[in-house]
Design an enzyme around this catalytic site. Structure first.
Site, mmCIF file in Angstrom:
data_model
loop_
_atom_site.group_PDB
_atom_site.id
_atom_site.type_symbol
_atom_site.label_atom_id
_atom_site.label_comp_id
_atom_site.label_asym_id
_atom_site.label_seq_id
_atom_site.Cartn_x
_atom_site.Cartn_y
_atom_site.Cartn_z
ATOM 1 C CB CYS A 160 -0.702 0.374 1.506
ATOM 2 S SG CYS A 160 -1.976 -1.945 0.877
ATOM 3 C CG HIS A 289 -2.367 4.171 4.976
ATOM 4 N ND1 HIS A 289 -2.241 4.442 3.593
ATOM 5 C CD2 HIS A 289 -2.309 3.130 5.437
ATOM 6 C CE1 HIS A 289 -2.438 3.121 3.787
ATOM 7 N NE2 HIS A 289 -2.643 2.175 4.311
ATOM 8 C CG HIS A 323 -6.772 0.924 1.714
ATOM 9 N ND1 HIS A 323 -5.864 1.488 0.348
ATOM 10 C CD2 HIS A 323 -6.057 -0.436 2.674
ATOM 11 C CE1 HIS A 323 -4.334 1.197 1.169
ATOM 12 N NE2 HIS A 323 -4.408 0.535 2.190
#
Lengths: 396, 274
Positions: A160, A289, A323
């Protein structure tokens, strides 16, 4: 760090195809999330799906590139006149002097999954014999072919944080004079590997994700394609956004759990501030995040609390996009850049009941405020962290 | 870009360390089967319990990285890394895709988190306590020159040492029709800024440049009895580093060119001793 600039950028995600739609979605607080309707997946969750990709047509001449990820890349790079600005840069600098650094977590694995549904005697059917698609570098190979760029091409795959680290790599390539411009970005597309993989870790929410909310119960997987054209200041307009800092670190703790005190996250943010020669007080907004996983949000909040004063505005935009994993870095870098340019902060969508146990207050509603410097955080599996700082041009 | 080469590590068919590799380069190793069997890597750096569960990709990458770090004398905890792999863990890709083609789609959570391209890099950082920048990159068939370029750029622009690790495992049978990697192989180098050691120490100094012209792969001149090594070199993208390792072993100062794209090459050469 040398003065490097974002000459052009574009983003396609669940909330929007292109920047105009993104602005509408952000400032009107319109989420792109929907109930999971991804083919072959019956998981009860919400996803961030880019519908245009479903209609992308592959022809006989380009079918060797066929995959959902490449289709999403092609849809994304065609928005906002990005290709035309890329062509201008190629005319100025030559196509040998423009490199490619892409971030992706799963590359075209969705297409490999499709091939395995049709295995013939333990072999992939001939139509799936696509060496340039079934590998970790597929996205960059496709984009080199699509754009005609001939500089070095590299794919970063650090889960990520992948497409946040592309800015750090591009800054180094420009510093070392390997190239004169870099097409950076990231594309990750919905696939069963990530939907069912995160489900195996019990990290998937059955509802729209609620970052930093008391009731948050997991993530929604999204897909996105974002691109930026990175050049030295001499090749950009004076007022173009500056990529002023980056910080990279490792947790050295666990493959899928963050360090409990957010040690690596803090180190990445400190690194980005040091490189940008800024103090924490000078950062006006941090795009977190903020995945809406119980642990990740708590750890990030704690790390932020050690570095920043509660006056610093912070939010997560995962409620718009889901996400986007390997494309989360570029997605949120571009949202941070848009915030900087619009002097507006997107609040946190779906954050209705802030978790009072968290160390740091998180912005709920959108906010108009002048910004000079913004930060974007990306933290990935393997404890791989990257923080970026973007600043308004004509500084220093 | 100029870097000192402070350490190296290698594992593959008939290769468990630098000495066994140079034995092959020199034609002095007895090889009884083609390809020769090598004991599976068991790097002590990974705790035994974790090691038993960790895939070959991770074990061989950590093994060669450990060899290179030990030789360099650098502290792994403070050394940034670039891990390069063309395909990542294609065994896990095979497992994931097979499982996802079933009705239940029930994946092992451990296999899922090991499926990320940076799993080897992650295990290395966890095992050594490395908190530095750790990268994991791919260039498909050009993974070796891309990772070497990235490591060289990192070393010179950040002015700090960098561990570069290349690893690719044999592809599963389902991939062999179109991506035939014959054997698993991993190698590592430690590059450091040219100011690290005095030039009189005999440490090899490598100049790395990117040039705008096309290039073929270097011909690897190997003893004829090791056919497997030639096959490895031409099918395993990470084994393309063998040409550089052979130059380092023989202190060969002639330039090595590797393709870096349609009209780009990576050109590397070692300084002649002063």
């Amino acid at each position: 760090m040398i003065d490097i600039r974002v000459r052009a950028h574009t983003l396609t995600c669940a909330a929007s195809t292109g920047l105009n739609a993104l602005r509408t979605a952000l400032w009107n607080r319109e989420s792109g999330l929907r109930k999971n309707d991804f083919p072959y997946s019956d998981l009860v969750t919400w996803i961030g799906r880019v519908a245009e990709v479903d209609n992308f047509e592959w022809t006989n001449t380009n079918s060797e590139w066929k995959s959902r990820n490449n289709a999403l890349a092609a849809v994304g790079i065609e928005q906002d006149g990005f290709i035309s600005e890329l062509n201008n840069v190629v005319k100025e600098l030559g196509r040998d002097r423009v490199g490619i650094v892409m971030g992706t977590s799963t590359s075209s694995i969705g297409h490999t999954e499709a091939a395995y549904r049709e295995l013939e005697n333990e072999r992939l059917p001939r139509e799936f014999h696509q060496p340039k698609v079934h590998n970790s570098h597929a996205l960059s190979i496709f984009l080199a072919n699509y754009t005609g760029l001939r500089g070095p091409a590299m794919t970063i795959s650090t889960a990520c944080s992948s497409s946040a680290k592309v800015f750090a790599a591009a800054a180094r390539w420009l510093t070392a004079n390997i190239v004169d411009a870099v097409l950076v970005g990231g594309v990750d597309s919905l696939c069963l590997s990530v939907l069912h993989g995160f489900n195996s870790l019990e990290l998937i929410s059955p509802s729209p994700c609620r970052p930093f909310d008391r009731r948050r119960d997991g993530i929604n997987i999204g897909e996105a394609a974002g691109f930026a054209l990175i050049v030295r200041a001499s090749e950009a307009m004076a007022d173009s956004v500056r990529c002023s800092g980056y910080g990279e670190s490792s947790d050295a703790y666990h493959m899928s759990h963050p360090h409990p005190e957010g040690r690596g996250a803090e180190q990445a943010m400190r690194g980005a501030l040091t490189r940008a020669q800024l103090s924490a007080e000078e950062i006006g907004y941090i795009n977190l995040h903020g995945t809406a996983s119980r642990v990740n949000d708590a750890v990030e909040s704690e790390a932020i609390g050690r570095l920043f004063s509660p006056a610093t505005k912070v939010s997560s935009t995962k409620g718009w996009t889901g996400h986007a994993l390997g494309a989360a870095g570029i997605t949120e870098a571009i949202i941070a850049i848009e915030s900087l340019q619009a002097s507006r902060i997107p609040g946190t969508l779906n954050l209705d009941e802030p978790d009072e146990s968290l160390a740091f207050p998180v912005q709920q509603s959108n906010l108009e405020t002048s910004l000079q410097h913004v930060m974007s955080n990306s933290f990935g599996f393997g404890g791989n962290n990257c923080s970026l700082v973007f600043s308004k041009g004509q500084l220093h | 870009m100029r870097c000192q080469v402070l350490g190296s590590g290698v594992w593959g068919p008939g290769i468990c360390d630098w000495t066994s590799l140079t034995g092959l380069f020199d034609g002095v190793n007895d090889v009884t089967s083609d390809p020769p069997l090598t004991q599976s890597p068991k790097p002590d750096l990974i705790p035994a319990k974790e090691r038993r569960r960790s895939p070959l990709c991770v074990r061989m990458a950590v093994e060669v990285a450990g060899q290179a770090c030990e030789q360099s004398g650098l502290n792994a905890a403070d050394t940034a890394c670039v891990f390069g792999s063309s395909m990542g863990d294609s065994d896990i890709t095979d497992y994931m895709c097979r499982t996802l083609a079933t009705d239940s789609k029930l994946l092992s959570p451990t296999k899922f988190h090991n499926s990320v391209h940076n799993a080897s890099a992650g295990y290395w950082s966890i095992s050594t306590g490395c908190t530095q920048a750790v990268n994991s990159v791919s260039g498909f068939d050009l993974t070796t020159p891309i990772a070497l370029l990235e490591a060289g750029v990192f070393c010179v622009s950040e002015q700090q040492p960098v561990l570069v690790v290349l690893f690719d495992i044999e592809t599963p049978d389902t991939f062999k029709d179109f991506i035939p990697i014959s054997d698993s192989f991993a190698a590592a180098l430690i590059l450091a800024p040219d100011s690290t050691n005095d030039h009189s120490t005999g440490v090899p100094v490598l100049t790395v440049q990117r040039e705008s012209r096309s290039s073929d792969w270097p011909v690897l001149d190997l003893p004829s009895q090791y056919k497997f090594l030639q096959t490895l070199y031409t099918t395993n993208p990470s084994a393309r580093i063998l040409s550089l390792l052979e130059h380092i072993h023989h202190r060969d100062h002639s330039p090595i060119q590797m393709p870096l794209g349609e009209n780009a090459s990576l050109v590397m050469s070692m300084d002649k001793p002063a």
